[in-house]
Design a protein around this motif. Structure first.
Motif, mmCIF file in Angstrom:
data_model
loop_
_atom_site.group_PDB
_atom_site.id
_atom_site.type_symbol
_atom_site.label_atom_id
_atom_site.label_comp_id
_atom_site.label_asym_id
_atom_site.label_seq_id
_atom_site.Cartn_x
_atom_site.Cartn_y
_atom_site.Cartn_z
ATOM 1 N N TYR A 1 4.503 -7.024 -12.203
ATOM 2 C CA TYR A 1 3.311 -6.092 -11.392
ATOM 3 C C TYR A 1 2.131 -5.583 -11.053
ATOM 4 C CZ TYR A 1 6.673 -7.312 -7.176
ATOM 5 O OH TYR A 1 8.123 -8.077 -6.702
ATOM 6 N N LYS B 1 -0.452 -5.672 -11.055
ATOM 7 C CA LYS B 1 -1.317 -4.778 -10.271
ATOM 8 C C LYS B 1 -0.897 -3.733 -9.663
ATOM 9 C CE LYS B 1 -4.759 -8.858 -10.050
ATOM 10 N NZ LYS B 1 -5.389 -9.474 -9.309
ATOM 11 N N GLY B 2 0.248 -3.100 -9.371
ATOM 12 C CA GLY B 2 1.383 -2.585 -8.558
ATOM 13 C C GLY B 2 1.950 -3.315 -8.088
ATOM 14 N N LYS C 1 1.389 -3.596 -1.043
ATOM 15 C CA LYS C 1 1.035 -2.466 -0.502
ATOM 16 C C LYS C 1 2.452 -2.124 1.236
ATOM 17 C CE LYS C 1 -2.203 -0.264 3.129
ATOM 18 N NZ LYS C 1 -3.294 -0.289 4.077
ATOM 19 N N ASN D 1 1.991 3.824 -8.330
ATOM 20 C CA ASN D 1 2.202 2.513 -7.687
ATOM 21 C C ASN D 1 1.502 1.464 -9.113
ATOM 22 O OD1 ASN D 1 2.806 0.137 -6.674
ATOM 23 N ND2 ASN D 1 1.483 -0.298 -5.068
ATOM 24 N N TYR D 2 1.310 1.994 -10.090
ATOM 25 C CA TYR D 2 0.769 1.186 -10.967
ATOM 26 C C TYR D 2 1.533 0.884 -12.761
ATOM 27 C CZ TYR D 2 -1.529 6.097 -12.801
ATOM 28 O OH TYR D 2 -1.237 6.995 -12.262
ATOM 29 N N PRO D 3 0.715 0.037 -13.201
ATOM 30 C CA PRO D 3 1.188 -0.581 -14.008
ATOM 31 C C PRO D 3 1.051 1.012 -15.073
ATOM 32 C CG PRO D 3 0.407 -2.750 -13.766
ATOM 33 C CD PRO D 3 0.356 -0.799 -13.029
ATOM 34 N N TYR E 1 5.922 3.368 -10.299
ATOM 35 C CA TYR E 1 5.141 3.388 -11.478
ATOM 36 C C TYR E 1 6.294 1.924 -12.233
ATOM 37 C CZ TYR E 1 7.785 5.691 -15.530
ATOM 38 O OH TYR E 1 8.398 5.361 -16.074
ATOM 39 N N THR E 2 5.627 0.555 -13.027
ATOM 40 C CA THR E 2 5.736 -0.261 -13.191
ATOM 41 C C THR E 2 5.727 -0.898 -14.650
ATOM 42 O OG1 THR E 2 6.444 -2.997 -12.882
ATOM 43 C CG2 THR E 2 4.755 -1.575 -12.379
#
Length: 388
Positions: free
Chosen positions: A101, A103-104, A107, A124-126, A149-150
């Motif tokens: 992911y 781009k996170g 939704k 919720n973003y890398p 996060y990722t």
């Protein structure tokens, strides 16, 4: 043979795979760039086993009479993460990569997770795990929302300050996420990332815990366990295989603890498999672009290698390998898609060149063949080459 001992040097790669360009990993070569990035690089005991016979590494010479057999392996599965690499070592080759992911997360997925845990989330973003707690840690303390996060890997990570959300509660949140993240969103791992401290000096703790997706069976571990033999996992092994096929687990906090536990376990009267993951190379040094630290970890393992060899019985087979690369000299901080080393030792066997194996799965197929417990779904055994 009554027992195999597999030691996975997490991320010790041996050069970019032919398809590395698809991952932005052209030119990656973890071990070579570590050797070039430090002074007085030397791994005499790994060299004696045949590490320098596999490919050209600065200051790592080929041995005329190496103690072990040697080669390297390609990864057939798409991807370059821990779960993919370990699963393939055990005989599972993936058709599709685990989802990532960049781009996170979508939704609707985050909203469903928030509904299940009954609170909002942050992030919720890398991001780097150390950077995101620096960026969002104080806000998390102020409002109590967990940080999601990722990274470039297939992971859903949840960070929380231990005084805001206890590690036990954080594990519960991860279990909820693991239940949710199936099917098209079946990430390889959900990871709990506890931290402590005050802004801006937050520090992640050793209470990290991985919640992996369950591997398909049969694989090396399940075949050995189903034949009433031991499968001892040391380090992250139990987490990586979601506990499936493991009969006894010893989590560890450092490479040294994993090395010492491996030696202790070899001395016990077990039959089957001992499998160890040594993660410091990857977690502490590869991802942080630290060749000096990476080399120190390699030298530590090399120093203890004679003790490992001395602890082995005549009917033990030692395999030293890796699961992917994480080149500290390559742009970025992510894993790199590389060949991995294959070193095989038994004091009764002659040294042979195992060349380049077409899959990590050759390890699992060889071990299950020698233990006579059946066949894994993929891979070609090199057992006959060892005894010729």
């Amino acid at each position: 043979m009554n027992r195999a001992v597999v030691i996975v040097l997490d991320s010790v790669g041996l050069g970019a795979l032919p398809d590395a360009h698809k991952y932005g990993d052209e030119g990656s070569f973890t071990l070579k760039h570590v050797a070039e990035g430090v002074q007085n690089f030397s791994l005499p005991n790994l060299q004696s086993l045949g590490l320098g016979n596999i490919t050209d590494i600065p200051n790592l010479d080929a041995e005329k009479k190496p103690l072990g057999s040697y080669g390297m392996m390609k990864e057939q599965s798409p991807g370059k993460d821990t779960t993919t690499g370990h699963w393939e070592l055990a005989g599972t080759v993936l058709d599709l990569p685990f989802p990532v992911y960049p781009k996170g997360f979508p939704k609707d997925l985050i909203e469903e997770f928030e509904a299940r845990i009954e609170t909002k989330t942050l992030g919720n973003y890398p991001a780097s795990g150390t950077q995101i707690i620096k960026d969002l840690g104080q806000e998390h303390i102020d409002n109590g929302y967990p940080i999601v996060y990722t990274s470039a890997d297939s992971v859903f990570q949840i960070a929380a300050h231990e005084e805001v959300i206890s590690p036990e509660k954080l594990y519960e949140l991860c279990e909820i996420a693991r239940e949710l993240l199936q099917g098209e969103h079946g990430v390889g791992r959900v990871i709990a990332r506890p931290f402590v401290g005050e802004f801006p000096d937050f520090k992640r703790t050793e209470r990290r815990k991985d919640f992996s997706i369950k591997p398909p069976t049969p694989n090396m571990l399940s075949l050995i366990k189903n034949n009433n033999l031991d499968v001892v996992g040391i380090g992250k092994i139990n987490d990586i295989y979601a506990g499936k096929g493991v009969t006894k687990s010893y989590p560890t906090k450092t490479n040294l603890e994993g090395i010492e536990k491996t030696i202790d376990t070899i001395s016990e009267e077990t039959k089957g498999l001992i499998m160890t993951n040594l993660v410091d190379f990857d977690m502490l040094y590869g991802h942080r672009n630290d060749p000096e630290g990476y080399y120190k970890a390699l030298f530590e393992f090399d120093t203890y290698l004679p003790n490992i060899l001395a602890s082995l019985n005549d009917d033990d087979l030692l395999i030293i390998t890796a699961d992917h690369g994480c080149d500290p000299g390559h742009p970025g901080t992510d894993h790199t898609r590389e060949y991995v080393p294959l070193l095989v030792y038994n004091n009764k066997l002659k040294s042979v060149d195992l060349y380049t194996r077409e899959s990590f799965a050759d390890v699992g197929q060889t071990i299950t063949s020698l233990l006579e417990v059946g066949k894994t779904p993929n891979g070609s055994s090199f057992a006959d080459e060892l005894v010729r």
